[in-house]
Motif scaffolding. Structure first.
Motif, PDB file in Angstrom:
ATOM      1  N   UNK A  25       0.852  -1.171   0.000  1.00 58.14           N
ATOM      2  CA  UNK A  25       0.000   0.000   0.000  1.00 58.14           C
ATOM      3  C   UNK A  25       0.892   1.226   0.000  1.00 58.14           C
ATOM      4  N   UNK A  26       0.653   2.129  -0.927  1.00 58.51           N
ATOM      5  CA  UNK A  26       1.472   3.320  -1.055  1.00 58.51           C
ATOM      6  C   UNK A  26       0.610   4.568  -0.944  1.00 58.51           C
ATOM      7  N   UNK A  27       1.270   5.690  -0.707  1.00 60.49           N
ATOM      8  CA  UNK A  27       0.583   6.973  -0.584  1.00 60.49           C
ATOM      9  C   UNK A  27       0.640   7.691  -1.914  1.00 60.49           C
ATOM     10  N   UNK A  28      -0.473   8.265  -2.323  1.00 61.16           N
ATOM     11  CA  UNK A  28      -0.523   9.081  -3.531  1.00 61.16           C
ATOM     12  C   UNK A  28      -0.643  10.530  -3.115  1.00 61.16           C
ATOM     13  N   UNK A  29       0.293  11.344  -3.551  1.00 64.93           N
ATOM     14  CA  UNK A  29       0.267  12.770  -3.238  1.00 64.93           C
ATOM     15  C   UNK A  29      -0.023  13.538  -4.525  1.00 64.93           C
ATOM     16  N   UNK A  30      -1.300  13.781  -4.843  1.00 61.84           N
ATOM     17  CA  UNK A  30      -1.627  14.500  -6.080  1.00 61.84           C
ATOM     18  C   UNK A  30      -1.038  15.898  -6.060  1.00 61.84           C
ATOM     19  N   UNK A  31      -0.456  16.311  -7.183  1.00 59.24           N
ATOM     20  CA  UNK A  31       0.117  17.656  -7.268  1.00 59.24           C
ATOM     21  C   UNK A  31      -0.966  18.724  -7.139  1.00 59.24           C
ATOM     22  N   UNK A  32      -2.143  18.435  -7.688  1.00 65.21           N
ATOM     23  CA  UNK A  32      -3.291  19.334  -7.561  1.00 65.21           C
ATOM     24  C   UNK A  32      -4.527  18.506  -7.228  1.00 65.21           C
TER      25      UNK A  32
END
Length: 516
Positions: A25-32
């Motif tokens: 399981x990974x973290x998604x950090x959307x730019x916007x």
């Protein structure tokens, strides 16, 4: 001081960073972000994604930013899930119930009343971890209460409060006096006048104490910490209730302005950020937070400084040395110092008979290493070739042209691997790499450990993927049968009844995705 959520792996910044690792399981950090993240008691949640064989699954979900164990915070929501008004209202009510019992303003008012009391009337309840006013004594008669709380004790609340030691939530390991004294002297010698302490209560206390005693040139300090108990010992300009994993100020814009003013004072000159995150924390959300502090600091600089893009907010990030590559991935200008940071209440990370010979905790910083003097009396020396202080046993390697040891011991150079390795490692001709003598030798490094074919690794082996599918399907079928039997036994339902209550189904899916 990361992982589900024991297996939380890399963070994915969309459009910039490729997914790493094979499964987890990974973290998604959307730019916007398309929409604000939903809130849990610890502030905005983080967006997670399950990755299998390096490929992202279609459906993503939100979970708590601060807690890795669902027992501590069980928030779960699919990214595309639409909640009813009733569920949203229930969630908001739950978040309010989980907040501290007193507001920041109420804590300050209580503190001002408390310090005006005579010494004989100053009491602290260890059971409730709370300073007591006189009209509250009766409520705590059956509790463990200590009296005669002195001004010195009020200035060092970390000695009054029990440390929070949940490794998966808020592991609160406190600097040993040796390391704390070293940091204060170092920061003073480097000319810093303000220290933003992010999760370092002991350092905050010692800076304030040193300033009062005039032992060092005057420095100011602001503490940001997720432990709300510190609210009762400090005024608004000295402490902010804060979550470093999502850059959330619990007291809103007022606390944010306190931090912004502190960073931008004197046009941003003379300030440094010192942080000591929980060792189990994910590196990437922390890096994203520290970059927000950098942006906040830059907005307060003069125009000449803004035009000079090479100028950076000085940072001391205290973390175990085996995170070096991950930290330098996000902050290429950082280097790792050899200084070993010790903790009072950690079983291993401290000097003495009960701790390790070497603590694995180091200081990562963008302050030039040649400006940082490490104490010779504690076993450090200056390397004229590297132009920095290193551990005594960290010998300069003529092949690598560097003092290569990471853990304080003398490392050995392997000519076959073309790098220095730990002294306990040997070169394995089968694995074609250095490893421990008792390691499990699984075959050549450039081939697949499962099928032996060259050209791919075990994590991407097509044979393994095919082999797993029937087993997974069989496990699911067996689980469905087991659920049917339980339902029949407990509720007297027929065997062909396959419906599952929505709440239970969501819980099972959440556990499946979080790996718990």
């Amino acid at each position: 001081m990361a992982a589900p959520r024991e297996r939380l792996g890399s963070v994915r910044t969309e459009g910039n960073l490729a997914l790493q690792g094979s499964t987890g399981v990974e973290v998604a950090l959307p730019s916007q972000p398309a929409a604000p993240a939903p809130l849990c008691p610890h502030g905005p949640t983080l967006l997670f994604v399950k990755v299998i064989q390096g490929k992202e699954e279609a459906r993503r979900f939100y979970a708590c930013s601060a807690c890795r164990d669902r027992k501590d915070c069980n928030f779960f929501q699919w990214e595309d899930e639409k909640l009813s008004e009733a569920r949203l209202a229930a969630r908001e009510a739950h978040n309010r119930r989980c907040q501290p019992p007193l507001s920041r303003t109420q804590c300050v008012e209580r503190y001002l009343k408390f310090i005006e009391l005579p010494l004989s009337q100053r009491k602290f309840c260890r059971s409730c971890q709370q300073l007591l006013l006189q009209d509250e004594w009766e409520q705590h008669e059956e509790h463990q209460v200590v009296g005669d709380i002195s001004v010195t004790q009020l200035r060092r609340p970390s000695h009054l409060l029990y440390p929070l030691e949940n490794k998966k939530t808020n592991a609160q390991y406190l600097f040993a006096d040796r390391s704390c004294q070293f940091l204060v002297k170092l920061l003073s010698s480097l000319g810093f006048r303000r220290v933003l302490c992010v999760g370092t209560p002991r350092l905050h206390e010692l800076i304030r104490q040193s300033a009062l005693g005039e032992k060092q040139p005057h420095m100011k300090s602001l503490l940001l910490d997720i432990d709300f108990r510190y609210s009762q010992f400090y005024l608004e300009d000295s402490f902010c209730h804060y979550n470093m994993f999502n850059h959330h100020f619990f007291d809103g814009e007022a606390a944010l302005n306190v931090c912004r003013t502190f960073l931008q004072e004197e046009k941003g000159e003379g300030v440094i950020l010192v942080t000591d995150p929980p060792f189990g924390g994910l590196v990437e959300p922390l890096a994203a937070t520290f970059k927000k502090f950098i942006d906040m600091w830059r907005k307060g600089q003069s125009q000449d400084a803004v035009e000079n893009h090479h100028k950076e907010l000085p940072i001391f990030w205290i973390f175990p040395y085996f995170f070096e590559s991950r930290i330098c991935q996000f902050f290429p200008s950082f280097c790792m110092l050899d200084y070993q940071v010790d903790y009072d209440n950690h079983a291993l990370y401290k000097h003495g008979k009960k701790g390790r010979k070497q603590s694995p905790v180091r200081i990562f910083t963008n302050v030039p290493a040649n400006r940082i003097i490490l104490p010779v009396e504690e076993g450090y020396r200056f390397c004229p070739l590297c132009q920095r202080y290193v551990s005594l046993e960290n010998q300069h390697c003529e092949h690598c042209n560097s003092c290569t040891s990471k853990d304080g011991r003398k490392w050995s150079h392997c000519l076959l691997c073309k790098k220095c390795v730990k002294p306990s490692w040997i070169h394995c001709s089968v694995c074609n790499r250095c490893a421990l003598p008792q390691h499990s030798c699984e075959g050549p490094k450039d081939g697949c450990f499962l099928c032996g074919e060259v050209g791919h690794k075990r994590s991407a082996c097509p044979n393994a993927c095919v082999a797993r599918k029937p087993d997974k399907a069989a496990r699911k079928q067996k689980q469905r049968k087991s659920n049917k039997m339980k339902m029949e036994t407990s509720k007297g339902q027929p065997m062909n009844h396959t419906s599952v209550p929505g709440k239970k189904q969501r819980r099972e899916r959440a556990h499946q995705y979080l790996g718990s």
